[in-house]
Design a protein around this motif. Structure first.
Motif, PDB file in Angstrom:
ATOM      1  N   MET A 135       0.846  -1.176   0.000  1.00 52.05           N
ATOM      2  CA  MET A 135       0.000   0.000   0.000  1.00 52.05           C
ATOM      3  C   MET A 135       0.892   1.240   0.000  1.00 52.05           C
ATOM      4  O   MET A 135       1.819   1.340   0.783  1.00 52.05           O
ATOM      5  N   LYS A 136       0.591   2.163  -0.898  1.00 53.28           N
ATOM      6  CA  LYS A 136       1.379   3.386  -0.992  1.00 53.28           C
ATOM      7  C   LYS A 136       0.996   4.361   0.107  1.00 53.28           C
ATOM      8  O   LYS A 136      -0.133   4.377   0.578  1.00 53.28           O
ATOM      9  N   GLU A 137       1.961   5.195   0.501  1.00 50.43           N
ATOM     10  CA  GLU A 137       1.697   6.238   1.483  1.00 50.43           C
ATOM     11  C   GLU A 137       0.983   7.390   0.780  1.00 50.43           C
ATOM     12  O   GLU A 137       1.289   7.729  -0.361  1.00 50.43           O
ATOM     13  N   LEU A 138       0.031   7.992   1.470  1.00 54.70           N
ATOM     14  CA  LEU A 138      -0.722   9.100   0.904  1.00 54.70           C
ATOM     15  C   LEU A 138       0.006  10.419   1.100  1.00 54.70           C
ATOM     16  O   LEU A 138       0.692  10.616   2.104  1.00 54.70           O
ATOM     17  N   THR A 139      -0.169  11.330   0.133  1.00 56.56           N
ATOM     18  CA  THR A 139       0.326  12.692   0.318  1.00 56.56           C
ATOM     19  C   THR A 139      -0.590  13.391   1.324  1.00 56.56           C
ATOM     20  O   THR A 139      -1.672  12.886   1.651  1.00 56.56           O
ATOM     21  N   LYS A 140      -0.189  14.556   1.782  1.00 53.94           N
ATOM     22  CA  LYS A 140      -0.998  15.302   2.745  1.00 53.94           C
ATOM     23  C   LYS A 140      -2.384  15.612   2.157  1.00 53.94           C
ATOM     24  O   LYS A 140      -3.395  15.445   2.833  1.00 53.94           O
ATOM     25  N   ALA A 141      -2.431  16.055   0.911  1.00 53.97           N
ATOM     26  CA  ALA A 141      -3.705  16.392   0.266  1.00 53.97           C
ATOM     27  C   ALA A 141      -4.577  15.144   0.086  1.00 53.97           C
ATOM     28  O   ALA A 141      -5.792  15.185   0.321  1.00 53.97           O
ATOM     29  N   GLU A 142      -3.963  14.031  -0.316  1.00 51.17           N
ATOM     30  CA  GLU A 142      -4.710  12.781  -0.489  1.00 51.17           C
ATOM     31  C   GLU A 142      -5.271  12.297   0.842  1.00 51.17           C
ATOM     32  O   GLU A 142      -6.420  11.857   0.917  1.00 51.17           O
ATOM     33  N   GLU A 143      -4.468  12.397   1.887  1.00 58.42           N
ATOM     34  CA  GLU A 143      -4.922  11.955   3.204  1.00 58.42           C
ATOM     35  C   GLU A 143      -6.088  12.811   3.698  1.00 58.42           C
ATOM     36  O   GLU A 143      -7.033  12.303   4.298  1.00 58.42           O
ATOM     37  N   GLU A 144      -6.033  14.100   3.417  1.00 51.50           N
ATOM     38  CA  GLU A 144      -7.122  14.995   3.823  1.00 51.50           C
ATOM     39  C   GLU A 144      -8.438  14.584   3.146  1.00 51.50           C
ATOM     40  O   GLU A 144      -9.481  14.533   3.786  1.00 51.50           O
ATOM     41  N   ILE A 145      -8.364  14.232   1.873  1.00 44.32           N
ATOM     42  CA  ILE A 145      -9.556  13.776   1.138  1.00 44.32           C
ATOM     43  C   ILE A 145     -10.023  12.428   1.685  1.00 44.32           C
ATOM     44  O   ILE A 145     -11.226  12.207   1.879  1.00 44.32           O
ATOM     45  N   MET A 146      -9.090  11.520   1.949  1.00 47.09           N
ATOM     46  CA  MET A 146      -9.463  10.205   2.488  1.00 47.09           C
ATOM     47  C   MET A 146     -10.114  10.331   3.853  1.00 47.09           C
ATOM     48  O   MET A 146     -11.073   9.610   4.152  1.00 47.09           O
ATOM     49  N   GLN A 147      -9.635  11.241   4.692  1.00 49.85           N
ATOM     50  CA  GLN A 147     -10.248  11.436   6.007  1.00 49.85           C
ATOM     51  C   GLN A 147     -11.733  11.778   5.852  1.00 49.85           C
ATOM     52  O   GLN A 147     -12.588  11.254   6.578  1.00 49.85           O
ATOM     53  N   VAL A 148     -12.041  12.627   4.880  1.00 49.77           N
ATOM     54  CA  VAL A 148     -13.438  13.003   4.625  1.00 49.77           C
ATOM     55  C   VAL A 148     -14.219  11.798   4.105  1.00 49.77           C
ATOM     56  O   VAL A 148     -15.328  11.520   4.571  1.00 49.77           O
ATOM     57  N   LEU A 149     -13.650  11.042   3.166  1.00 44.54           N
ATOM     58  CA  LEU A 149     -14.357   9.880   2.624  1.00 44.54           C
ATOM     59  C   LEU A 149     -14.560   8.800   3.689  1.00 44.54           C
ATOM     60  O   LEU A 149     -15.603   8.153   3.720  1.00 44.54           O
ATOM     61  N   TRP A 150     -13.592   8.616   4.569  1.00 42.43           N
ATOM     62  CA  TRP A 150     -13.767   7.652   5.660  1.00 42.43           C
ATOM     63  C   TRP A 150     -14.898   8.101   6.579  1.00 42.43           C
ATOM     64  O   TRP A 150     -15.676   7.291   7.056  1.00 42.43           O
ATOM     65  N   GLU A 201     -18.234   7.956   4.295  1.00 40.63           N
ATOM     66  CA  GLU A 201     -18.403   6.612   3.730  1.00 40.63           C
ATOM     67  C   GLU A 201     -18.623   6.614   2.221  1.00 40.63           C
ATOM     68  O   GLU A 201     -18.178   5.705   1.547  1.00 40.63           O
ATOM     69  N   SER A 202     -19.319   7.583   1.679  1.00 41.07           N
ATOM     70  CA  SER A 202     -19.400   7.792   0.234  1.00 41.07           C
ATOM     71  C   SER A 202     -19.847   9.226   0.001  1.00 41.07           C
ATOM     72  O   SER A 202     -20.597   9.785   0.809  1.00 41.07           O
ATOM     73  N   ALA A 203     -19.368   9.831  -1.089  1.00 37.54           N
ATOM     74  CA  ALA A 203     -19.682  11.245  -1.314  1.00 37.54           C
ATOM     75  C   ALA A 203     -19.361  11.653  -2.744  1.00 37.54           C
ATOM     76  O   ALA A 203     -18.489  11.071  -3.389  1.00 37.54           O
ATOM     77  N   PHE A 204     -20.079  12.667  -3.202  1.00 40.23           N
ATOM     78  CA  PHE A 204     -19.747  13.344  -4.445  1.00 40.23           C
ATOM     79  C   PHE A 204     -18.637  14.346  -4.139  1.00 40.23           C
ATOM     80  O   PHE A 204     -18.447  14.726  -2.976  1.00 40.23           O
ATOM     81  N   VAL A 205     -17.916  14.784  -5.155  1.00 42.26           N
ATOM     82  CA  VAL A 205     -16.808  15.729  -4.954  1.00 42.26           C
ATOM     83  C   VAL A 205     -17.294  16.974  -4.207  1.00 42.26           C
ATOM     84  O   VAL A 205     -16.633  17.443  -3.279  1.00 42.26           O
ATOM     85  N   LYS A 206     -18.462  17.497  -4.566  1.00 40.33           N
ATOM     86  CA  LYS A 206     -18.961  18.714  -3.900  1.00 40.33           C
ATOM     87  C   LYS A 206     -19.208  18.475  -2.409  1.00 40.33           C
ATOM     88  O   LYS A 206     -19.028  19.382  -1.593  1.00 40.33           O
ATOM     89  N   PRO A 245     -14.439   4.826  -0.115  1.00 32.71           N
ATOM     90  CA  PRO A 245     -13.127   4.238   0.185  1.00 32.71           C
ATOM     91  C   PRO A 245     -13.115   2.737  -0.106  1.00 32.71           C
ATOM     92  O   PRO A 245     -14.089   2.039   0.169  1.00 32.71           O
ATOM     93  N   LEU A 246     -12.018   2.260  -0.659  1.00 30.86           N
ATOM     94  CA  LEU A 246     -11.804   0.823  -0.849  1.00 30.86           C
ATOM     95  C   LEU A 246     -10.898   0.263   0.234  1.00 30.86           C
ATOM     96  O   LEU A 246     -10.847  -0.941   0.452  1.00 30.86           O
ATOM     97  N   ILE A 247     -10.171   1.154   0.900  1.00 36.59           N
ATOM     98  CA  ILE A 247      -9.254   0.797   1.979  1.00 36.59           C
ATOM     99  C   ILE A 247      -9.824   1.378   3.268  1.00 36.59           C
ATOM    100  O   ILE A 247     -10.174   2.558   3.316  1.00 36.59           O
ATOM    101  N   THR A 248      -9.903   0.572   4.307  1.00 33.37           N
ATOM    102  CA  THR A 248     -10.404   1.098   5.578  1.00 33.37           C
ATOM    103  C   THR A 248      -9.358   2.000   6.231  1.00 33.37           C
ATOM    104  O   THR A 248      -8.155   1.871   5.972  1.00 33.37           O
TER     105      THR A 248
END
Length: 120
Positions: free
Chosen positions: A1-16, A19-24, A66-69
């Motif tokens: 599993m690759k490490e997330l960048t700061k921006a990617e992690e910020e988006i993943m925190q929201v998706l976690w 649980e599911s969301a549109f970009v807006k 998210p596909l990864i918990t």
């Protein structure tokens, strides 16, 4: 599993969290100043390419999930962190944070008890 960048992690925190969301919807949960729609959309597509995110089609829009918990990512990230900064020793890591945060033995024991109770 690759490490997330700061921006990617910020988006993943929201998706976690959502649980599911549109970009807006992701943008609505991000702190000010809000990033541009195209910026978030690009980051979500990168996360999808990396295997962290999947999507469902809703007309012309995509709803992402998210596909990864969070716990799976945290476990992998922490193993890498401990390996990189503490020579793979969790004991060294705990010792470091105990000294840095001036934790008493009682506080450390309480934390360990809480962790034991959480462990399945």
């Amino acid at each position: 599993m690759k490490e997330l960048t700061k921006a990617e992690e910020e988006i993943m925190q929201v998706l976690w969290q959502l649980e599911s969301a549109f970009v807006k919807e992701v943008i609505a949960e991000l702190p000010e100043p809000k990033p541009a729609y195209n910026t978030v959309s690009t980051i979500v597509r990168i996360l999808e390419q990396k295997g962290f995110v999947g999507h469902e089609s809703h007309g012309k829009s995509y709803k992402y999930h998210p596909l990864i918990t969070k716990s799976a990512y945290t476990k992998t990230f922490m193993k890498g962190f401990v390996s990189k900064y503490f020579s793979g020793s969790y004991q060294q890591m705990v010792s470091f944070f105990t000294k840095e945060d001036n934790l008493s033995i009682n506080e450390l024991e309480q934390l360990l008890d809480e962790l034991k109770q959480q462990k399945p």
